[in-house]
Design a protein around this motif. Structure first.
Motif, PDB file in Angstrom:
ATOM      1  N   SER A  96       0.488  -1.234   0.007  1.00 49.48           N
ATOM      2  CA  SER A  96       0.076  -0.324  -0.270  1.00 49.48           C
ATOM      3  C   SER A  96       0.508   1.136  -0.048  1.00 49.48           C
ATOM      4  CB  SER A  96      -1.234   0.088   1.231  1.00 49.48           C
ATOM      5  OG  SER A  96      -0.033   0.416   2.566  1.00 49.48           O
ATOM      6  N   GLY A  97       2.194   0.873   0.876  1.00 53.88           N
ATOM      7  CA  GLY A  97       2.973   2.418   0.682  1.00 53.88           C
ATOM      8  C   GLY A  97       3.296   3.432   1.990  1.00 53.88           C
ATOM      9  N   ILE A  98       1.326   2.546   2.624  1.00 53.09           N
ATOM     10  CA  ILE A  98       1.568   3.518   4.340  1.00 53.09           C
ATOM     11  C   ILE A  98       2.437   3.417   5.234  1.00 53.09           C
ATOM     12  CG2 ILE A  98      -0.615   3.387   6.172  1.00 53.09           C
ATOM     13  CD1 ILE A  98      -2.822   2.524   4.125  1.00 53.09           C
ATOM     14  N   ASP A  99       2.647   4.155   5.298  1.00 59.01           N
ATOM     15  CA  ASP A  99       4.134   3.611   6.931  1.00 59.01           C
ATOM     16  C   ASP A  99       3.271   2.764   8.077  1.00 59.01           C
ATOM     17  OD1 ASP A  99       5.584   4.224   8.996  1.00 59.01           O
ATOM     18  OD2 ASP A  99       6.933   5.397   7.782  1.00 59.01           O
ATOM     19  N   GLY A 100       3.794   1.188   7.880  1.00 58.05           N
ATOM     20  CA  GLY A 100       3.187   0.317   8.880  1.00 58.05           C
ATOM     21  C   GLY A 100       3.328   0.307  10.347  1.00 58.05           C
ATOM     22  N   ASP A 101       4.099   1.312  10.683  1.00 57.60           N
ATOM     23  CA  ASP A 101       4.949   1.244  11.926  1.00 57.60           C
ATOM     24  C   ASP A 101       4.197   2.645  13.015  1.00 57.60           C
ATOM     25  OD1 ASP A 101       5.971  -1.157  11.726  1.00 57.60           O
ATOM     26  OD2 ASP A 101       7.745  -0.284  11.035  1.00 57.60           O
ATOM     27  N   LEU A 102       3.018   3.246  12.708  1.00 59.34           N
ATOM     28  CA  LEU A 102       2.214   4.066  13.587  1.00 59.34           C
ATOM     29  C   LEU A 102       1.704   3.306  14.285  1.00 59.34           C
ATOM     30  CD1 LEU A 102       1.232   7.039  13.679  1.00 59.34           C
ATOM     31  CD2 LEU A 102      -0.964   6.572  12.841  1.00 59.34           C
ATOM     32  N   PHE A 103       2.799   3.484  15.376  1.00 59.04           N
ATOM     33  CA  PHE A 103       1.940   2.767  16.646  1.00 59.04           C
ATOM     34  C   PHE A 103       1.310   3.490  17.728  1.00 59.04           C
ATOM     35  CE2 PHE A 103       4.805  -0.885  15.322  1.00 59.04           C
ATOM     36  CZ  PHE A 103       3.353  -2.045  15.493  1.00 59.04           C
ATOM     37  N   THR A 104      -0.085   4.059  18.187  1.00 58.63           N
ATOM     38  CA  THR A 104      -0.541   4.718  18.448  1.00 58.63           C
ATOM     39  C   THR A 104      -1.977   4.225  19.162  1.00 58.63           C
ATOM     40  OG1 THR A 104       0.187   7.064  16.705  1.00 58.63           O
ATOM     41  CG2 THR A 104      -1.989   7.081  18.970  1.00 58.63           C
ATOM     42  N   ASP A 105      -1.207   4.100  20.795  1.00 58.09           N
ATOM     43  CA  ASP A 105      -2.943   3.343  21.452  1.00 58.09           C
ATOM     44  C   ASP A 105      -3.808   4.204  21.465  1.00 58.09           C
ATOM     45  OD1 ASP A 105      -3.757   2.519  23.540  1.00 58.09           O
ATOM     46  OD2 ASP A 105      -2.604   2.999  24.828  1.00 58.09           O
ATOM     47  N   THR A 106      -5.006   3.576  21.055  1.00 53.45           N
ATOM     48  CA  THR A 106      -6.551   4.587  20.699  1.00 53.45           C
ATOM     49  C   THR A 106      -7.794   4.044  21.617  1.00 53.45           C
ATOM     50  OG1 THR A 106      -6.899   3.514  19.327  1.00 53.45           O
ATOM     51  CG2 THR A 106      -6.058   5.813  18.445  1.00 53.45           C
ATOM     52  N   GLY A 107      -6.534   3.560  23.081  1.00 51.83           N
ATOM     53  CA  GLY A 107      -7.556   3.417  23.523  1.00 51.83           C
ATOM     54  C   GLY A 107      -7.805   2.067  23.960  1.00 51.83           C
ATOM     55  N   ARG A 108      -8.626   1.090  25.310  1.00 52.96           N
ATOM     56  CA  ARG A 108      -9.158   0.549  25.059  1.00 52.96           C
ATOM     57  C   ARG A 108     -10.785  -0.183  24.596  1.00 52.96           C
ATOM     58  NH1 ARG A 108      -8.171  -4.925  26.428  1.00 52.96           N
ATOM     59  NH2 ARG A 108      -9.033  -4.750  28.310  1.00 52.96           N
ATOM     60  N   GLY A 109     -11.354   1.135  24.058  1.00 56.97           N
ATOM     61  CA  GLY A 109     -12.901   0.843  24.376  1.00 56.97           C
ATOM     62  C   GLY A 109     -12.431  -0.208  22.511  1.00 56.97           C
ATOM     63  N   ASP A 110     -14.239  -0.311  22.325  1.00 59.62           N
ATOM     64  CA  ASP A 110     -14.697  -1.560  21.204  1.00 59.62           C
ATOM     65  C   ASP A 110     -14.497  -0.083  19.561  1.00 59.62           C
ATOM     66  OD1 ASP A 110     -14.915  -3.752  22.408  1.00 59.62           O
ATOM     67  OD2 ASP A 110     -17.069  -3.377  21.846  1.00 59.62           O
ATOM     68  N   ASP A 111     -14.448   0.503  20.107  1.00 59.26           N
ATOM     69  CA  ASP A 111     -14.185   2.079  19.317  1.00 59.26           C
ATOM     70  C   ASP A 111     -12.646   1.951  18.375  1.00 59.26           C
ATOM     71  OD1 ASP A 111     -13.181   3.285  20.560  1.00 59.26           O
ATOM     72  OD2 ASP A 111     -14.409   5.165  20.301  1.00 59.26           O
ATOM     73  N   CYS A 112     -11.851   1.381  18.789  1.00 60.25           N
ATOM     74  CA  CYS A 112     -10.266   2.153  18.901  1.00 60.25           C
ATOM     75  C   CYS A 112      -9.870   1.383  17.732  1.00 60.25           C
ATOM     76  CB  CYS A 112      -9.309   0.630  19.827  1.00 60.25           C
ATOM     77  SG  CYS A 112      -9.162  -1.195  19.451  1.00 60.25           S
ATOM     78  N   LEU A 113      -9.916   0.929  16.429  1.00 60.50           N
ATOM     79  CA  LEU A 113      -9.418   0.525  15.242  1.00 60.50           C
ATOM     80  C   LEU A 113      -9.967   1.540  14.418  1.00 60.50           C
ATOM     81  CD1 LEU A 113     -10.285  -3.221  14.032  1.00 60.50           C
ATOM     82  CD2 LEU A 113      -8.260  -2.225  16.151  1.00 60.50           C
ATOM     83  N   GLU A 114     -11.226   2.037  14.799  1.00 61.13           N
ATOM     84  CA  GLU A 114     -11.921   3.780  14.151  1.00 61.13           C
ATOM     85  C   GLU A 114     -11.167   4.936  14.433  1.00 61.13           C
ATOM     86  OE1 GLU A 114     -15.937   5.726  13.679  1.00 61.13           O
ATOM     87  OE2 GLU A 114     -16.486   4.279  15.532  1.00 61.13           O
ATOM     88  N   LYS A 115     -11.019   4.694  15.760  1.00 63.30           N
ATOM     89  CA  LYS A 115      -9.672   6.239  16.063  1.00 63.30           C
ATOM     90  C   LYS A 115      -8.384   5.834  15.256  1.00 63.30           C
ATOM     91  CE  LYS A 115     -11.941   6.944  20.819  1.00 63.30           C
ATOM     92  NZ  LYS A 115     -11.930   7.063  22.075  1.00 63.30           N
ATOM     93  N   TYR A 116      -7.813   4.645  15.176  1.00 65.28           N
ATOM     94  CA  TYR A 116      -6.572   4.258  14.374  1.00 65.28           C
ATOM     95  C   TYR A 116      -6.956   5.052  13.377  1.00 65.28           C
ATOM     96  CZ  TYR A 116      -2.767   2.798  13.101  1.00 65.28           C
ATOM     97  OH  TYR A 116      -0.946   2.134  12.581  1.00 65.28           O
ATOM     98  N   VAL A 117      -7.578   4.284  12.596  1.00 64.81           N
ATOM     99  CA  VAL A 117      -8.300   4.459  11.114  1.00 64.81           C
ATOM    100  C   VAL A 117      -7.846   6.087  10.810  1.00 64.81           C
ATOM    101  CG1 VAL A 117      -9.846   4.153   9.323  1.00 64.81           C
ATOM    102  CG2 VAL A 117      -8.635   2.155  10.269  1.00 64.81           C
ATOM    103  N   ALA A 118      -8.162   6.539  11.917  1.00 63.01           N
ATOM    104  CA  ALA A 118      -8.347   8.071  11.533  1.00 63.01           C
ATOM    105  C   ALA A 118      -7.289   9.176  11.619  1.00 63.01           C
ATOM    106  CB  ALA A 118      -9.524   8.560  12.590  1.00 63.01           C
ATOM    107  N   LEU A 119      -6.567   8.065  12.237  1.00 56.12           N
ATOM    108  CA  LEU A 119      -4.793   9.034  12.270  1.00 56.12           C
ATOM    109  C   LEU A 119      -4.008   8.806  11.250  1.00 56.12           C
ATOM    110  CD1 LEU A 119      -4.414   7.791  15.883  1.00 56.12           C
ATOM    111  CD2 LEU A 119      -5.134   9.301  15.038  1.00 56.12           C
ATOM    112  N   LEU A 120      -4.063   7.516  10.041  1.00 57.68           N
ATOM    113  CA  LEU A 120      -3.695   8.121   9.252  1.00 57.68           C
ATOM    114  C   LEU A 120      -3.763   8.527   8.203  1.00 57.68           C
ATOM    115  CD1 LEU A 120      -4.581   3.383   8.182  1.00 57.68           C
ATOM    116  CD2 LEU A 120      -3.094   4.394   9.541  1.00 57.68           C
TER     117      LEU A 120
END
Length: 456
Positions: free
Chosen positions: A117-141
């Motif tokens: 994809s070319g997306i930088d793969g090593d963005l290790f940002t903690d977006t919490g323990r909630g069930d919405d953590c993947l949604e929050k992470y994707v918003a950072l890309l």
């Protein structure tokens, strides 16, 4: 636990010997051959400070082997017509914001599954323990610069699999952790496989160890948003139940079909050649990396978390799969010793030799490689020193907070023009550093599975 076999007894003794040699605190091993678990053992300590021994039902972190589990569910949804391999991801996630329009509009599942994809793969940002953590992470890309143009090369991409996990959540309406239970753990009959710490702690669980001699890590695991890329915990036996699914062309032991034969085959079909074919394999399929040992086809995946490393290899021509789970020390050397002996004994196959420095002189033009190579989590400077090349390697960005050491220096030993190796102190294995250019002439360095552009 199954009745101990003669092979299990032999491997208990042998694994104990090899783990001590390579300073590995604890390890679990299982071997699947011709449809049966023919060896299963665990040695050493799951937790050195607490003095907890490793057992065959101890859960280790399988790390990035989790990516193939996520890929398997994605391919099942492709079978069902819910997803398309070459349909833009933005058709599922219209709100997706990436670094540029070409990437946002052109990105497909195939790019995510093949790390192109070319997306930088090593963005290790903690977006919490909630069930919405993947949604929050994707918003950072959208705020992360790509490290290569879409489809231009292969660069190992953890972030891409978190994005894939979010795609699966949206199209199924099921949160990723539960989706894994629903689509894989339960159909495969897995009782000792989990992702969330509160699930894992129902069982005996290994903790990672870093350094030489290995010392227990201060933190047990990664943030929840890394789940689809690497948070599954399991035992060697249960990882091999997952491998059995792929050996059986998508059907579970009780006859339930999870994947079509076509999707199983597609996952094992080369999609992209690797710029660095010396470590994992020479090509990537859809989720699996692919290799050839002694003329026999091999597919598999490795995993690495905080002080834990996992290894899975499948030799379909010999109906053989091997899983080794570890928690510190020189695990790559242990892997090579263990897998090399097993495939020689059960498949008559010689494992592909590791890369080493050239025996004789190699013509090297240092000026062609000297400079700075940089992406989100890494800044590599290649300098000329005493007629040779030295790599100054610095971990940067969010990943730096997870690393025990952020700066290292290695002498580059030539193998052939454009290919060098380095060796980390206390480890036996040589690790390649490959210099190459994209089709547009941009110079890159490939190391640790990642493509890093030259910036100066």
């Amino acid at each position: 636990m199954t009745e101990t076999t003669e092979l299990s007894d032999r491997w208990t003794a042998r694994l104990t010997e090899l783990a001590a040699r390579h300073r590995v605190p604890g390890a679990g091993l299982a071997v699947l051959h011709r449809g049966e678990i023919v060896a299963e053992t665990a040695v050493g300590l799951a937790n050195t400070e607490a003095g907890i021994g490793a057992s065959t039902d101890t859960l280790f972190q399988i790390g990035s082997i989790s990516k193939v589990w996520t890929a398997t569910v994605a391919m099942a949804l492709v079978d069902e017509g819910v997803l398309g391999l070459d349909t833009p991801v933005v058709s599922v996630l219209p709100e997706l914001c990436l670094a540029n329009d070409e990437l946002a509009k052109g990105l497909t599942l195939r790019h995510l599954l093949t790390h192109t994809s070319g997306i930088d793969g090593d963005l290790f940002t903690d977006t919490g323990r909630g069930d919405d953590c993947l949604e929050k992470y994707v918003a950072l890309l959208g705020g992360t610069a790509p490290n290569h143009p879409l489809g231009a090369t292969m660069s190992y991409c953890n972030a891409g699999f978190t994005l894939l996990g979010r795609v699966l959540e949206v199209v199924t309406g099921v949160q990723w952790d539960e989706l894994m239970r629903e689509r894989l753990y339960r159909p495969l009959g897995l009782t000792h496989t989990a992702t969330l710490p509160e699930e894992v702690l129902r069982f005996r669980a290994a903790i990672g160890h870093l350094g030489s001699p290995p010392a227990q890590t201060p933190m047990w695991g990664l943030m929840r948003s890394a789940g689809p890329a690497g948070l599954i915990c399991s035992t060697p036996r249960e990882v091999l139940e997952f491998a059995r699914l792929h050996l059986a062309e998508g059907v579970t032991a009780d006859g339930t079909r999870i994947l079509s034969e076509g999707s199983v085959a597609a996952m094992q079909t080369p999609q992209v050649e690797l710029p660095d074919p010396y470590v994992l394999g020479n090509a990537w399929g859809l989720g699996w990396f692919l290799d050839t040992w002694d003329g026999q086809r091999v597919y598999g995946h490795d995993g690495g978390t905080i002080g834990q490393n996992a290894y899975l290899r499948v030799l379909p021509g010999s109906d053989l799969a091997i899983c080794l789970l570890t928690n510190g020390g020189d695990t790559s050397a242990l892997y090579r010793d263990v897998f090399g002996e097993i495939v020689r004994e059960l498949a008559g196959v010689t494992m592909r030799a590791g890369i080493e420095p050239a025996a004789g002189p190699v013509a090297v033009d240092p000026a062609g490689h000297v400079g700075v190579y940089q992406r989100l989590s890494s800044r590599v400077e290649i300098v000329e020193r005493d007629g040779g090349l030295v790599m100054l390697d610095r971990i940067t960005g969010p990943l730096a907070a997870l690393a025990p050491e952020t700066e290292s220096e290695y002498e580059l030993h030539p193998v052939e023009p454009g290919v060098f190796v380095v060796r980390r102190p206390g480890f036996d294995r040589w690790v390649p550093v490959v210099f190459y250019t994209l089709d547009d002439g941009t110079p890159y360095l490939h190391h640790g599975g990642r493509a890093t552009p030259k910036v100066g």
